[in-house]
Design a protein around this motif. Sequence first.
Motif, PDB file in Angstrom:
ATOM      1  N   VAL A 128      39.120  43.916  45.704  1.00  0.00           N
ATOM      2  CA  VAL A 128      38.785  44.173  44.303  1.00  0.00           C
ATOM      3  C   VAL A 128      39.803  43.500  43.384  1.00  0.00           C
ATOM      4  CG1 VAL A 128      38.695  45.966  42.533  1.00  0.00           C
ATOM      5  CG2 VAL A 128      37.510  46.299  44.695  1.00  0.00           C
ATOM      6  N   LEU A 129      41.072  43.666  43.683  1.00  0.00           N
ATOM      7  CA  LEU A 129      42.112  43.059  42.849  1.00  0.00           C
ATOM      8  C   LEU A 129      41.980  41.538  42.817  1.00  0.00           C
ATOM      9  CD1 LEU A 129      45.249  45.138  43.958  1.00  0.00           C
ATOM     10  CD2 LEU A 129      43.756  45.538  42.005  1.00  0.00           C
ATOM     11  N   GLN A 130      41.722  40.943  43.958  1.00  0.00           N
ATOM     12  CA  GLN A 130      41.608  39.483  44.008  1.00  0.00           C
ATOM     13  C   GLN A 130      40.451  38.972  43.174  1.00  0.00           C
ATOM     14  OE1 GLN A 130      41.437  39.152  48.293  1.00  0.00           O
ATOM     15  NE2 GLN A 130      43.595  38.584  48.453  1.00  0.00           N
ATOM     16  N   VAL A 131      39.316  39.659  43.225  1.00  0.00           N
ATOM     17  CA  VAL A 131      38.166  39.217  42.447  1.00  0.00           C
ATOM     18  C   VAL A 131      38.404  39.439  40.958  1.00  0.00           C
ATOM     19  CG1 VAL A 131      35.701  39.557  42.031  1.00  0.00           C
ATOM     20  CG2 VAL A 131      36.589  39.573  44.363  1.00  0.00           C
ATOM     21  N   ILE A 132      39.036  40.544  40.601  1.00  0.00           N
ATOM     22  CA  ILE A 132      39.356  40.797  39.199  1.00  0.00           C
ATOM     23  C   ILE A 132      40.222  39.673  38.642  1.00  0.00           C
ATOM     24  CG2 ILE A 132      40.670  42.287  37.629  1.00  0.00           C
ATOM     25  CD1 ILE A 132      39.794  44.668  39.337  1.00  0.00           C
ATOM     26  N   VAL A 133      41.276  39.332  39.363  1.00  0.00           N
ATOM     27  CA  VAL A 133      42.208  38.299  38.885  1.00  0.00           C
ATOM     28  C   VAL A 133      41.511  36.952  38.774  1.00  0.00           C
ATOM     29  CG1 VAL A 133      44.246  36.974  39.547  1.00  0.00           C
ATOM     30  CG2 VAL A 133      44.296  39.447  39.680  1.00  0.00           C
ATOM     31  N   ARG A 134      40.774  36.586  39.795  1.00  0.00           N
ATOM     32  CA  ARG A 134      40.096  35.289  39.784  1.00  0.00           C
ATOM     33  C   ARG A 134      39.080  35.219  38.640  1.00  0.00           C
ATOM     34  NH1 ARG A 134      38.158  35.520  44.690  1.00  0.00           N
ATOM     35  NH2 ARG A 134      40.240  35.060  45.524  1.00  0.00           N
ATOM     36  N   SER A 135      38.347  36.306  38.418  1.00  0.00           N
ATOM     37  CA  SER A 135      37.350  36.328  37.342  1.00  0.00           C
ATOM     38  C   SER A 135      38.017  36.225  35.977  1.00  0.00           C
ATOM     39  CB  SER A 135      36.519  37.612  37.428  1.00  0.00           C
ATOM     40  OG  SER A 135      35.848  37.696  38.664  1.00  0.00           O
ATOM     41  N   ALA A 136      39.124  36.966  35.775  1.00  0.00           N
ATOM     42  CA  ALA A 136      39.830  36.919  34.498  1.00  0.00           C
ATOM     43  C   ALA A 136      40.385  35.519  34.239  1.00  0.00           C
ATOM     44  CB  ALA A 136      40.953  37.949  34.484  1.00  0.00           C
ATOM     45  N   GLN A 137      40.921  34.896  35.268  1.00  0.00           N
ATOM     46  CA  GLN A 137      41.469  33.544  35.111  1.00  0.00           C
ATOM     47  C   GLN A 137      40.376  32.562  34.665  1.00  0.00           C
ATOM     48  OE1 GLN A 137      42.181  31.382  38.711  1.00  0.00           O
ATOM     49  NE2 GLN A 137      44.033  30.390  37.912  1.00  0.00           N
ATOM     50  N   GLN A 138      39.209  32.669  35.281  1.00  0.00           N
ATOM     51  CA  GLN A 138      38.115  31.762  34.945  1.00  0.00           C
ATOM     52  C   GLN A 138      37.535  32.076  33.568  1.00  0.00           C
ATOM     53  OE1 GLN A 138      35.463  32.295  38.263  1.00  0.00           O
ATOM     54  NE2 GLN A 138      36.765  31.133  39.685  1.00  0.00           N
ATOM     55  N   LEU A 139      37.403  33.353  33.229  1.00  0.00           N
ATOM     56  CA  LEU A 139      36.831  33.743  31.941  1.00  0.00           C
ATOM     57  C   LEU A 139      37.636  33.207  30.766  1.00  0.00           C
ATOM     58  CD1 LEU A 139      35.800  37.458  32.541  1.00  0.00           C
ATOM     59  CD2 LEU A 139      34.262  35.555  32.062  1.00  0.00           C
ATOM     60  N   LEU A 140      38.966  33.251  30.903  1.00  0.00           N
ATOM     61  CA  LEU A 140      39.814  32.894  29.774  1.00  0.00           C
ATOM     62  C   LEU A 140      40.542  31.563  29.973  1.00  0.00           C
ATOM     63  CD1 LEU A 140      41.196  36.433  28.929  1.00  0.00           C
ATOM     64  CD2 LEU A 140      39.470  35.131  27.725  1.00  0.00           C
ATOM     65  N   ASN A 141      40.137  30.831  31.004  1.00  0.00           N
ATOM     66  CA  ASN A 141      40.621  29.461  31.184  1.00  0.00           C
ATOM     67  C   ASN A 141      42.152  29.403  31.247  1.00  0.00           C
ATOM     68  OD1 ASN A 141      40.166  26.743  31.592  1.00  0.00           O
ATOM     69  ND2 ASN A 141      40.181  26.240  29.406  1.00  0.00           N
ATOM     70  N   ALA A 142      42.725  30.270  32.106  1.00  0.00           N
ATOM     71  CA  ALA A 142      44.180  30.360  32.210  1.00  0.00           C
ATOM     72  C   ALA A 142      44.675  29.620  33.444  1.00  0.00           C
ATOM     73  CB  ALA A 142      44.618  31.819  32.270  1.00  0.00           C
ATOM     74  N   ARG A 143      45.875  29.082  33.340  1.00  0.00           N
ATOM     75  CA  ARG A 143      46.487  28.416  34.492  1.00  0.00           C
ATOM     76  C   ARG A 143      46.942  29.442  35.521  1.00  0.00           C
ATOM     77  NH1 ARG A 143      47.823  26.671  38.453  1.00  0.00           N
ATOM     78  NH2 ARG A 143      49.214  24.944  39.001  1.00  0.00           N
ATOM     79  N   TYR A 144      47.489  30.556  35.060  1.00  0.00           N
ATOM     80  CA  TYR A 144      47.987  31.596  35.955  1.00  0.00           C
ATOM     81  C   TYR A 144      47.359  32.940  35.606  1.00  0.00           C
ATOM     82  CZ  TYR A 144      51.643  28.118  36.778  1.00  0.00           C
ATOM     83  OH  TYR A 144      52.319  26.963  37.077  1.00  0.00           O
ATOM     84  N   ALA A 145      47.129  33.748  36.627  1.00  0.00           N
ATOM     85  CA  ALA A 145      46.630  35.113  36.420  1.00  0.00           C
ATOM     86  C   ALA A 145      47.208  35.990  37.519  1.00  0.00           C
ATOM     87  CB  ALA A 145      45.104  35.149  36.463  1.00  0.00           C
ATOM     88  N   ALA A 146      47.516  37.223  37.170  1.00  0.00           N
ATOM     89  CA  ALA A 146      48.070  38.149  38.165  1.00  0.00           C
ATOM     90  C   ALA A 146      47.702  39.576  37.804  1.00  0.00           C
ATOM     91  CB  ALA A 146      49.595  38.004  38.265  1.00  0.00           C
ATOM     92  N   LEU A 147      47.730  40.431  38.821  1.00  0.00           N
ATOM     93  CA  LEU A 147      47.443  41.855  38.629  1.00  0.00           C
ATOM     94  C   LEU A 147      48.363  42.638  39.548  1.00  0.00           C
ATOM     95  CD1 LEU A 147      43.893  43.469  38.456  1.00  0.00           C
ATOM     96  CD2 LEU A 147      45.833  44.640  39.465  1.00  0.00           C
ATOM     97  N   GLY A 148      49.052  43.623  38.984  1.00  0.00           N
ATOM     98  CA  GLY A 148      49.954  44.459  39.763  1.00  0.00           C
ATOM     99  C   GLY A 148      49.583  45.922  39.667  1.00  0.00           C
ATOM    100  N   VAL A 149      49.607  46.607  40.796  1.00  0.00           N
ATOM    101  CA  VAL A 149      49.388  48.053  40.853  1.00  0.00           C
ATOM    102  C   VAL A 149      50.725  48.694  41.212  1.00  0.00           C
ATOM    103  CG1 VAL A 149      48.168  49.928  42.012  1.00  0.00           C
ATOM    104  CG2 VAL A 149      46.984  47.769  41.551  1.00  0.00           C
ATOM    105  N   PRO A 150      51.300  49.507  40.327  1.00  0.00           N
ATOM    106  CA  PRO A 150      52.645  50.045  40.573  1.00  0.00           C
ATOM    107  C   PRO A 150      52.657  51.069  41.694  1.00  0.00           C
ATOM    108  CG  PRO A 150      51.699  51.060  38.631  1.00  0.00           C
ATOM    109  CD  PRO A 150      50.737  49.983  39.049  1.00  0.00           C
TER     110      PRO A 150
END
Length: 371
Positions: free
Chosen positions: A27-49
């Motif tokens: 789930v985390l991997q798909v969220i990050v990849r989708s956000a990166q593509q949606l907003l045309n970003a070079r880097y994207a990351a997601l952290g769960v504390p």
Amino acid sequence: MSPESDILRAVSSAVLAVTRHLSVREVLQVIVRSAQQLLNARYAALGVPDEDGSFGEFVAEGITDKQWEAIGPLPRQHGMLGAMLREGIPVRLPDLPKDPRFEYWPKAHPVMHDFLGVPILDGEQVLGIIFLANKKVPGGFTEEDEKLLTMFAAHAALALTNARLYERGRELAMLEERNRMARELHDAVTQKLFSLRLTAQAANSLLQVDPARAAVELERVQRLAGEALAELRAVIVELRPAELDRHGLAETLRKHVRLLDRLQPCEVAFEGDELPAVPSEVEVAVLRVAQEALHNALRHSDAERVSVRLSHTSGKLVLVVRDEGVGFDDTGQVRGLGLVSMADRAETVGGVVTVSSEPGKGTTVRMEVGV
């Protein structure tokens, strides 16, 4: 179709893609990849504390495996990441390093400038943080980008919560089945040991009057003992900690050490190699020996530092737990520090435990087992 509709459709597609994955990490991997593509970003990351001041899960896009290896361990909850976890509000910056909340990057970390981060919220609880950096078109991230990522994060929270519930339900089902099988195995072992005792008594009574029949009974004793040992090993596997199923030996031990490091006044450190596939019974035995050795070191050594090393070399899994404490004369006190228990655990999987110590020079517990 309007640009706004295109964006909403993209968000919907991303969320639907997320809900098709059941494990939290997927789930985390798909969220990050989708956000990166949606907003045309070079880097994207997601952290769960996690509860230890670090991150239980951390995934990223735009960074190669080689870069990850050079960067080193997962980030701690410091700097901008820590601020976002504490504040629970979106952050949009034209140049991240110039913000007073920024602290530092590891040497191999890519340089990031324009930055957009939002929390993933369940009510007021921060489940995680998602952030983007270095937009691929000039101008950096806009207010509309912030609104879009915030909306996306709200959907992501639902997907992440659903994945966690699914994993928890699966773990509970596995635990219930494990306990059921363990009860059955316990009953079987008890019956075997009862038969073993009766057979041994019969052999003893026949030893003087009928040696031939006594020999038959002793052969039966040997067979029953072997069957009981096999079933006891099966019990050990069935009762293995759920964390081993989820994280594997190295990560389970790393998390245990990290928790002790947070709770204990001395430093507790872990170092581990990438391991091959390890049999379940070996994982349980190594983990239990490590826990026993750590307990002894933290209770008796008065050390400022305790280290745990897990490695694989020449077909052997090697665990070393060393403290830099008071030590002792290992000619007479070793058995009182749990060596018997650790040695028994190691022996059940074909391993060996050795303990070496000298007064004033600390103690080292070493376990070796072929894998």
